[in-house]
Design an enzyme around this catalytic site. Structure first.
Site, PDB file in Angstrom:
ATOM      1  N   ARG A 140       0.844  -1.182   0.000  1.00  0.00           N
ATOM      2  CA  ARG A 140       0.000   0.000   0.000  1.00  0.00           C
ATOM      3  C   ARG A 140       0.889   1.245   0.000  1.00  0.00           C
ATOM      4  O   ARG A 140       2.036   1.197   0.420  1.00  0.00           O
ATOM      5  CB  ARG A 140      -0.915   0.019   1.219  1.00  0.00           C
ATOM      6  CG  ARG A 140      -1.879  -1.168   1.302  1.00  0.00           C
ATOM      7  CD  ARG A 140      -2.698  -1.110   2.568  1.00  0.00           C
ATOM      8  NE  ARG A 140      -3.650  -2.215   2.658  1.00  0.00           N
ATOM      9  CZ  ARG A 140      -3.392  -3.391   3.185  1.00  0.00           C
ATOM     10  NH1 ARG A 140      -2.176  -3.626   3.694  1.00  0.00           N
ATOM     11  NH2 ARG A 140      -4.309  -4.342   3.228  1.00  0.00           N
ATOM     12  N   LYS A 173      -2.190  -2.155   7.462  1.00  0.00           N
ATOM     13  CA  LYS A 173      -3.563  -1.692   7.633  1.00  0.00           C
ATOM     14  C   LYS A 173      -4.312  -2.516   8.670  1.00  0.00           C
ATOM     15  O   LYS A 173      -5.089  -1.974   9.459  1.00  0.00           O
ATOM     16  CB  LYS A 173      -4.292  -1.750   6.283  1.00  0.00           C
ATOM     17  CG  LYS A 173      -5.731  -1.275   6.338  1.00  0.00           C
ATOM     18  CD  LYS A 173      -6.382  -1.374   4.975  1.00  0.00           C
ATOM     19  CE  LYS A 173      -7.840  -0.925   5.018  1.00  0.00           C
ATOM     20  NZ  LYS A 173      -8.487  -1.042   3.687  1.00  0.00           N
ATOM     21  N   HIS A 184      -3.882   3.122  -5.658  1.00  0.00           N
ATOM     22  CA  HIS A 184      -4.192   1.848  -5.012  1.00  0.00           C
ATOM     23  C   HIS A 184      -4.474   0.752  -6.035  1.00  0.00           C
ATOM     24  O   HIS A 184      -4.359  -0.444  -5.714  1.00  0.00           O
ATOM     25  CB  HIS A 184      -5.395   2.000  -4.082  1.00  0.00           C
ATOM     26  CG  HIS A 184      -5.597   0.840  -3.152  1.00  0.00           C
ATOM     27  ND1 HIS A 184      -4.754   0.575  -2.090  1.00  0.00           N
ATOM     28  CD2 HIS A 184      -6.530  -0.151  -3.143  1.00  0.00           C
ATOM     29  CE1 HIS A 184      -5.161  -0.509  -1.456  1.00  0.00           C
ATOM     30  NE2 HIS A 184      -6.239  -0.967  -2.081  1.00  0.00           N
ATOM     31  N   ARG A 216      -1.794  -1.873  -6.478  1.00  0.00           N
ATOM     32  CA  ARG A 216      -1.784  -3.034  -5.578  1.00  0.00           C
ATOM     33  C   ARG A 216      -2.605  -4.169  -6.173  1.00  0.00           C
ATOM     34  O   ARG A 216      -2.181  -5.327  -6.150  1.00  0.00           O
ATOM     35  CB  ARG A 216      -2.330  -2.626  -4.210  1.00  0.00           C
ATOM     36  CG  ARG A 216      -2.504  -3.768  -3.212  1.00  0.00           C
ATOM     37  CD  ARG A 216      -2.847  -3.204  -1.844  1.00  0.00           C
ATOM     38  NE  ARG A 216      -3.444  -4.179  -0.953  1.00  0.00           N
ATOM     39  CZ  ARG A 216      -2.764  -5.046  -0.211  1.00  0.00           C
ATOM     40  NH1 ARG A 216      -1.452  -5.069  -0.270  1.00  0.00           N
ATOM     41  NH2 ARG A 216      -3.389  -5.885   0.592  1.00  0.00           N
ATOM     42  N   HIS A 269      -3.544 -10.241   3.143  1.00  0.00           N
ATOM     43  CA  HIS A 269      -4.970 -10.539   3.237  1.00  0.00           C
ATOM     44  C   HIS A 269      -5.211 -11.672   4.236  1.00  0.00           C
ATOM     45  O   HIS A 269      -4.523 -12.692   4.203  1.00  0.00           O
ATOM     46  CB  HIS A 269      -5.535 -10.956   1.876  1.00  0.00           C
ATOM     47  CG  HIS A 269      -5.820  -9.800   0.974  1.00  0.00           C
ATOM     48  ND1 HIS A 269      -4.887  -9.292   0.100  1.00  0.00           N
ATOM     49  CD2 HIS A 269      -6.936  -9.031   0.817  1.00  0.00           C
ATOM     50  CE1 HIS A 269      -5.415  -8.280  -0.574  1.00  0.00           C
ATOM     51  NE2 HIS A 269      -6.658  -8.098  -0.150  1.00  0.00           N
ATOM     52  N   TYR A 305      -8.839 -11.375  -7.108  1.00  0.00           N
ATOM     53  CA  TYR A 305      -7.689 -10.908  -7.873  1.00  0.00           C
ATOM     54  C   TYR A 305      -7.216 -11.943  -8.904  1.00  0.00           C
ATOM     55  O   TYR A 305      -6.321 -11.657  -9.688  1.00  0.00           O
ATOM     56  CB  TYR A 305      -6.519 -10.598  -6.934  1.00  0.00           C
ATOM     57  CG  TYR A 305      -6.736  -9.434  -6.010  1.00  0.00           C
ATOM     58  CD1 TYR A 305      -6.396  -8.139  -6.401  1.00  0.00           C
ATOM     59  CD2 TYR A 305      -7.259  -9.608  -4.743  1.00  0.00           C
ATOM     60  CE1 TYR A 305      -6.579  -7.061  -5.544  1.00  0.00           C
ATOM     61  CE2 TYR A 305      -7.446  -8.540  -3.873  1.00  0.00           C
ATOM     62  CZ  TYR A 305      -7.100  -7.270  -4.284  1.00  0.00           C
ATOM     63  OH  TYR A 305      -7.292  -6.211  -3.432  1.00  0.00           O
TER      64      TYR A 305
END
Length: 329
Positions: free
Chosen positions: A201, A226, A281, A284, A307, A316
């Protein structure tokens, strides 16, 4: 019947009777709360109203004051403080913020929601409602705001939008590389390339320190992520080359820039390159998608991306039934 419950170090009484407005009050001891509840309930039964409640001063604060106090006291402790501060400042410009806190109703919140949906997406409105709910919850639990209920709790949130999917084409990458050479002395290009190699990020890249890099093992420690969980990620040879080039510039950190400077540089680069609807973003998302295309499995990609929800990560993959069919042969 009255409802008596403890809120922090104090006791809150709520009385709801058919045909009468709800009344509530907060007391320092349970015995005082019980005594007031009994007296008030008896008075409402006898007269249909409560003079005791009308003598209680109305809420002395507006929603504006609650938002400002939350922004100044609670928000600074959060990782998302910059974004949340901006969100609160936008809420302060709305007329609803001038309403007395104890006069805000679910209907008012619903009207605010519907008005916002005409100008912004559903995700932004969801964030607004969640924030308002948190402000009222803290005010009720910690600031002795005597409300019978959180007015946001009964308001329906908009439908969650589908996740954003924006891939970067090779032509767009080339145009961004050319346009970025004249912006921030070309450092925005290094930021872009490093993000594509690591799936980090923007905040993680800007907080990176030289001490976080293990050159021999080609790994990097992300201490402040995050989700609050540190992680160690592997570095590609290209990522190492980018860092080695940055090291030669004698910088105090690999990317010693303020987030606002990066955002301005990114907007200028995207504009000069003529690339539409591309956020930083999105790099990413592009990086994680490329990891899957290189053959990395879900656990391997999760180790890099951080994640914890595998369902989120699967969006993704961009796998097609035709590609899977080839693997079955």
């Amino acid at each position: 019947m009255p409802t008596i419950r403890k809120r922090g170090a104090k006791w809150q009484v709520q009385i709801r009777l058919s045909g009468s407005p709800a009344v509530s009050r907060t007391f320092p001891t349970k015995s005082e709360a019980v005594a007031w509840a009994r007296a008030t309930e008896a008075e409402v039964h006898a007269n249909g109203t409560s003079t005791m409640d009308s003598s209680r001063p109305s809420c002395p604060v507006t929603l504006r004051q609650l938002l400002e106090r939350y922004r100044d006291q609670v928000t600074p402790r959060k990782k998302s403080r910059r974004h949340e501060t901006c969100r609160i400042n936008k809420l302060l410009r709305d007329a609803i913020s001038d309403t007395a806190a104890d006069a805000v109703t679910p209907g008012m919140i619903a009207t605010f929601r519907d008005k916002r949906l005409k100008s912004v997406g559903s995700q932004a409105v969801i964030h607004d409602l969640v924030l308002l709910g948190q402000v009222f919850r803290v005010a009720m639990n910690e600031w002795d705001l005597g409300l019978p209920e959180n007015p946001v709790s009964k308001v329906r949130k908009p439908k969650q939008p589908s996740g954003r999917v924006r891939r970067l084409t090779s032509d767009e990458f080339n145009r961004l590389t050319v346009a970025g050479q004249s912006i921030m002395a070309g450092d925005i290009v290094g930021l872009m390339c490093f993000a594509l190699e690591t799936a980090m990020r923007q905040s993680e890249i800007l907080n990176l320190l030289w001490a976080d890099i293990q050159w021999t093992s080609r790994t990097l420690l992300i201490k402040d992520s995050k989700n609050g969980t540190p992680r160690v990620i592997p570095l590609s040879r290209k990522a190492i080359q980018i860092l080695e080039g940055r090291q030669g510039l004698k910088l105090k950190s690999p990317f010693p820039y303020h987030v606002r400077a990066v955002q301005r540089a990114w907007d200028a680069t995207v504009g000069d390159a003529g690339v539409d609807d591309l956020h930083f973003h999105d790099l990413r998302h592009e990086a994680i998608s490329r990891f899957f295309e290189k053959g990395l499995g879900v656990p391997e990609v999760a180790l890099i991306s951080g994640h914890k929800d595998m369902r989120m990560l699967l969006r993704y993959t961009h796998m097609t039934a035709a590609e899977i069919a080839k693997k079955l042969d």
